[in-house]
Design a protein around this motif. Structure first.
Motif, mmCIF file in Angstrom:
data_model
loop_
_atom_site.group_PDB
_atom_site.id
_atom_site.type_symbol
_atom_site.label_atom_id
_atom_site.label_comp_id
_atom_site.label_asym_id
_atom_site.label_seq_id
_atom_site.Cartn_x
_atom_site.Cartn_y
_atom_site.Cartn_z
ATOM 1 N N ASP A 97 0.865 -1.179 -0.068
ATOM 2 C CA ASP A 97 0.091 0.014 0.171
ATOM 3 C C ASP A 97 0.904 1.396 -0.076
ATOM 4 O O ASP A 97 0.279 2.017 -0.568
ATOM 5 N N TYR A 98 1.890 1.200 0.559
ATOM 6 C CA TYR A 98 2.834 2.551 0.994
ATOM 7 C C TYR A 98 4.087 2.675 -0.202
ATOM 8 O O TYR A 98 4.372 3.602 -0.299
ATOM 9 N N LYS A 99 4.335 1.593 -0.715
ATOM 10 C CA LYS A 99 5.285 1.286 -1.735
ATOM 11 C C LYS A 99 6.738 2.044 -1.159
ATOM 12 O O LYS A 99 7.032 2.872 -2.181
ATOM 13 N N PRO A 100 7.250 1.481 -0.198
ATOM 14 C CA PRO A 100 8.514 2.120 0.024
ATOM 15 C C PRO A 100 9.683 1.573 -0.583
ATOM 16 O O PRO A 100 9.631 0.505 -0.988
ATOM 17 N N GLN A 101 10.581 2.448 -0.924
ATOM 18 C CA GLN A 101 11.948 1.946 -1.521
ATOM 19 C C GLN A 101 12.934 1.282 -0.565
ATOM 20 O O GLN A 101 13.742 0.314 -0.940
ATOM 21 N N VAL A 102 12.531 1.403 0.909
ATOM 22 C CA VAL A 102 13.522 0.866 1.969
ATOM 23 C C VAL A 102 12.686 0.600 3.188
ATOM 24 O O VAL A 102 11.530 1.522 3.451
ATOM 25 N N THR A 103 12.905 -0.466 3.558
ATOM 26 C CA THR A 103 12.045 -0.966 4.784
ATOM 27 C C THR A 103 13.220 -1.267 5.770
ATOM 28 O O THR A 103 13.971 -2.221 5.562
ATOM 29 N N ILE A 104 12.808 -0.678 7.147
ATOM 30 C CA ILE A 104 13.925 -0.866 8.369
ATOM 31 C C ILE A 104 12.921 -1.275 9.477
ATOM 32 O O ILE A 104 11.947 -0.816 9.609
#
Length: 266
Positions: A28-35
């Motif tokens: 849903d958010y389409k992040p380029q990076v997930t931490i």
């Protein structure tokens, strides 16, 4: 650049909640990076092991940060030096500390430095985080296009002071460790995204992830009580999404909270 960050994963239920909701949030958010902060992610709520590390990574995580319980599970020493995706507090004392306090990853032809810091107020003695981050920024500022800091600390004052100190030098600083999401998400005056604490991922019907009966007993009797992770019941997912401009300054920060009182509507 869009960054999705999830707060302290607590116990088996925390890992289950991340495994369930992280793919949905990424869709849903389409992040380029997930931490994700994984410093409480073992079944007993302290440290991380290789099995849990792989579970959190397989859910769609790019980097896992830690905190004051980084060394509570000895198994970490068997694999932390073999991965750049797991970072422990930068300001741990000593010359030969296992692992690294930061990592740099490529994100759409940009380089993002992910840094883990630990505070010193009401927490284990450790080297000065202000000095250590100064030294690191001087070292990597020409290499990294953006810098993200997970500041694992107890007090709001220390976290806000660090935010103001780094404002304009880094892209974002998010607080972890207290397991309670704060309502002070903001863009500081020089373009750094900040929140005192993003909260936790784990058991909702608990006291900071622990069985509440044991905690209440300790408060009432003032006698030592074994803290045990709550493994059953309802869950919670807490975090934030941060958008960065091409120059590395923050455009926005948005809290994420999923629990029985805040069902996910994505």
């Amino acid at each position: 650049m869009r960054i999705l960050f999830l707060g302290d994963v607590v116990g088996n239920l925390g890992v289950e909640m991340v495994s369930k909701y992280l793919p949905i949030l990424k869709r849903d958010y389409k992040p380029q990076v997930t931490i994700v902060n994984g410093e409480n992610s073992t079944s007993f709520g302290r440290g991380i092991n290789k099995k849990v590390y792989k579970q959190i990574m397989s859910a769609g995580t790019d980097v896992i940060t830690l905190g004051n319980h980084a060394w509570n599970n000895e198994e970490i020493f068997d694999f932390i030096d073999d991965t750049k995706k797991l970072v422990r507090p930068l300001n741990y004392p000593g010359k030969d500390v296992p692992g690294s306090g930061y990592t740099i990853i490529n994100v759409n032809n940009k380089k993002l430095a992910v840094v883990n810091l630990q505070g010193r107020i009401f927490i284990d003695p450790i080297d000065d985080p202000f000095q250590k981050i100064d030294e690191l920024i001087s070292e990597i500022k020409k290499e990294a296009d953006a810098i993200f800091v997970d500041f694992h600390a107890e007090t709001t004052s220390e976290k806000k002071a660090m935010g103001m100190y780094l404002d304009g030098q880094i892209s974002a600083i998010v607080g972890t460790h207290t397991h309670v999401q704060t309502n002070d998400d903001q863009i500081l005056k020089n373009g750094t995204a900040f929140i005192s604490d993003v909260g936790m991922c784990g058991p909702f019907d608990s006291v900071l992830g622990m069985k509440y009966e044991n905690i209440i007993h300790r408060f009432i009797t003032q006698r030592p009580t074994r803290f045990e992770v709550e493994e059953k019941g309802r869950g919670i997912v807490s975090g934030c999404v941060i958008d960065l401009r091409d120059d590395g300054t923050a455009r926005s920060i948005e809290k994420i909270l999923i629990d029985p009182n805040h069902p996910y509507k994505g």
